[in-house]
Design a protein around this motif. Structure first.
Motif, PDB file in Angstrom:
ATOM      1  N   LEU A  32      -4.062   3.797   5.135  1.00  7.87           N
ATOM      2  CA  LEU A  32      -4.992   2.970   5.898  1.00  7.87           C
ATOM      3  C   LEU A  32      -4.710   1.480   5.687  1.00  7.87           C
ATOM      4  O   LEU A  32      -4.711   0.690   6.635  1.00  7.87           O
ATOM      5  N   LEU A  33      -4.472   1.097   4.434  1.00  6.68           N
ATOM      6  CA  LEU A  33      -4.144  -0.302   4.147  1.00  6.68           C
ATOM      7  C   LEU A  33      -2.830  -0.703   4.825  1.00  6.68           C
ATOM      8  O   LEU A  33      -2.702  -1.820   5.343  1.00  6.68           O
ATOM      9  N   ALA A  34      -1.861   0.206   4.826  1.00  9.64           N
ATOM     10  CA  ALA A  34      -0.583  -0.087   5.464  1.00  9.64           C
ATOM     11  C   ALA A  34      -0.744  -0.219   6.982  1.00  9.64           C
ATOM     12  O   ALA A  34      -0.107  -1.081   7.607  1.00  9.64           O
ATOM     13  N   LEU A  35      -1.592   0.608   7.595  1.00  7.49           N
ATOM     14  CA  LEU A  35      -1.835   0.503   9.033  1.00  7.49           C
ATOM     15  C   LEU A  35      -2.398  -0.861   9.395  1.00  7.49           C
ATOM     16  O   LEU A  35      -1.989  -1.477  10.388  1.00  7.49           O
ATOM     17  N   ARG A  36      -3.348  -1.322   8.602  1.00  6.75           N
ATOM     18  CA  ARG A  36      -3.923  -2.650   8.845  1.00  6.75           C
ATOM     19  C   ARG A  36      -2.831  -3.717   8.799  1.00  6.75           C
ATOM     20  O   ARG A  36      -2.748  -4.602   9.666  1.00  6.75           O
ATOM     21  N   PRO A  53       0.790  -1.234   0.000  1.00  7.93           N
ATOM     22  CA  PRO A  53       0.000   0.000   0.000  1.00  7.93           C
ATOM     23  C   PRO A  53       0.823   1.285   0.000  1.00  7.93           C
ATOM     24  O   PRO A  53       0.346   2.329  -0.447  1.00  7.93           O
ATOM     25  N   MET A  54       2.068   1.221   0.494  1.00  8.78           N
ATOM     26  CA  MET A  54       2.892   2.426   0.501  1.00  8.78           C
ATOM     27  C   MET A  54       3.227   2.882  -0.922  1.00  8.78           C
ATOM     28  O   MET A  54       3.502   4.064  -1.151  1.00  8.78           O
ATOM     29  N   PHE A  55       3.197   1.950  -1.869  1.00  7.24           N
ATOM     30  CA  PHE A  55       3.389   2.346  -3.260  1.00  7.24           C
ATOM     31  C   PHE A  55       2.193   3.165  -3.760  1.00  7.24           C
ATOM     32  O   PHE A  55       2.343   4.027  -4.625  1.00  7.24           O
ATOM     33  N   ILE A  56       0.996   2.880  -3.201  1.00  8.61           N
ATOM     34  CA  ILE A  56      -0.173   3.709  -3.544  1.00  8.61           C
ATOM     35  C   ILE A  56       0.047   5.128  -3.035  1.00  8.61           C
ATOM     36  O   ILE A  56      -0.278   6.109  -3.713  1.00  8.61           O
ATOM     37  N   VAL A  57       0.619   5.235  -1.834  1.00  9.28           N
ATOM     38  CA  VAL A  57       0.930   6.558  -1.292  1.00  9.28           C
ATOM     39  C   VAL A  57       1.918   7.281  -2.208  1.00  9.28           C
ATOM     40  O   VAL A  57       1.741   8.459  -2.550  1.00  9.28           O
ATOM     41  N   ALA A  58       2.954   6.556  -2.629  1.00 16.04           N
ATOM     42  CA  ALA A  58       4.001   7.177  -3.452  1.00 16.04           C
ATOM     43  C   ALA A  58       3.475   7.605  -4.820  1.00 16.04           C
ATOM     44  O   ALA A  58       3.848   8.665  -5.335  1.00 16.04           O
TER      45      ALA A  58
END
Length: 391
Positions: free
Chosen positions: A251-255, A144-149
């Protein structure tokens, strides 16, 4: 500890990284292509439908000691699917096709990995599977961090860049596979007493063992189905509620981070609470937290809920692997682990298709309410089975 477990752990990390980049990226690409959110279940189902049919055959192969070709085939298919999504995914048909290939490659890789872990010290399987799934969760965090990037403040991230990142992760996994298949595990080889056919493998389990095995498979199916729904439908929920793609990625990364944390202490929790009790309690907490996502919440509150959901959802998967590894008769462990994955893939096919109808009627939030209901039912069955055994 010899060097090969570290190779296996990084292999699991890059496998899950590739998968958890693609799952939300495919959902975003489908939305770009004009697909209605109600039909996003097709994307999730395409990942699972072929593995559902072949998982048992792959499990039989690992019982006969053919882990190396299973792992190699899985890695090659992961690379092929990732490159296909990067180069040729401009239509729904192509998107579905490459998700099918990806799902099959993922299944082969996971069965090969789990078969190796399951042949470890029986007294340490909770911790071993906890560490193995911890490595996979690290990939789920990074995905999911790639979605952030690549998302920034936009509602839809750069899906082409996401598919490129998936291809890079798959290629790294393929490189690790070459070392993994040449290494010799630091535990006994595959059981030479493996039954000649699938029917014999199933019939070896007695009534009590079969109840434990089927109960573990049911919990695993529903828990993984809920995790999958979060990965696929949270992007759609973000679009519906105007939440930027970068926030959805966080949010996905937090999960996933919360799931990692829960798996570091599985051995301690099992010794303190009990394996069956922990499975039932974590499934009940999963039902509560996933259900809360159906309610409109500010992003910080969604983050807090997803942390709790991540902790609860992270416990069931490794513990059900332990139950199946210990309850399966000699020579059938790979078959039963594969049947567990087959049940998981059935959940990944049937659950999204069913809740897609809910999304059409109630909006994306209703998907999480429906998933919570299924988790609550499974938690109730787990408690009933536990009380029956204790009684």
């Amino acid at each position: 500890m010899r060097s090969w477990p570290w190779t296996l752990l990084f292999h699991a990390l890059f496998l899950q990284l590739a998968a958890y980049i693609v799952r939300p990226a495919a959902a975003y690409r489908a939305l770009e292509l004009g697909l209605e959110p109600a039909f996003l279940g097709l994307i999730a189902a395409s990942f699972a439908v072929v593995p559902l049919l072949v998982a048992a055959l792959v499990g039989r192969a690992t019982d006969r000691g053919r882990e190396a070709p299973v792992l190699a085939s899985g890695a090659v298919m992961m690379v092929a699917a990732a490159l296909g999504l990067f180069l040729w995914s401009s239509s729904l048909a192509l998107l579905l096709f490459w998700n099918v290939v990806l799902g099959l490659g993922h299944l082969l890789s996971v069965i090969g990995q789990q078969s190796r872990v399951a042949r470890g010290d029986p007294a340490k399987l909770d911790s071993a599977f906890g560490l193995y799934t911890f490595a996979g969760s690290a990939g789920q965090v990074a995905g999911p961090m790639f979605i952030v990037a690549f998302g920034g403040g936009r509602l839809v991230p750069d899906t082409q860049a996401l598919f490129g990142a998936c291809a890079a992760s798959s290629i790294l996994m393929l490189i690790l596979t070459a070392g993994l298949v040449r290494s010799r595990p630091a535990f006994p080889p595959a059981d030479s007493s493996a039954p000649a056919n699938f029917r014999q493998a199933i019939s070896r389990a007695g009534p009590d063992a079969r109840r434990q095995l089927l109960g573990a498979m049911l919990v695993s199916m529903m828990v993984l189905g809920a995790v999958d729904l979060i990965a696929v439908y949270l992007p759609a929920l973000g679009v519906e509620r105007g939440i930027p793609a970068a926030a959805v990625g966080l949010l996905l990364a937090l999960r996933a981070v919360a799931t990692m944390a829960s798996r570091l202490f599985l051995g301690v929790m099992v010794r303190s609470i009990g394996r069956a009790e922990l499975i039932a309690a974590s499934t009940a907490l999963s039902a509560l937290t996933v259900g809360v996502l159906a309610v409109p919440l500010p992003v910080p509150a969604m983050g807090a809920v997803l942390v709790l959901a991540g902790v609860a959802l992270g416990i069931g998967q490794p513990l059900t692997m332990t139950v199946i590894s210990l309850a399966s008769p000699p020579g059938t462990r790979g078959t039963w682990l594969a049947l567990r994955l087959s049940a998981n893939r059935f959940g990944q096919s049937a659950i999204p298709a069913a809740v897609g109808l809910v999304a059409a009627a109630t909006g994306v939030g209703g998907v999480f309410g429906a998933a919570a209901g299924g988790l609550a039912l499974v938690a109730g069955l787990s408690w009933w089975q536990l009380r029956r055994r204790n009684g």
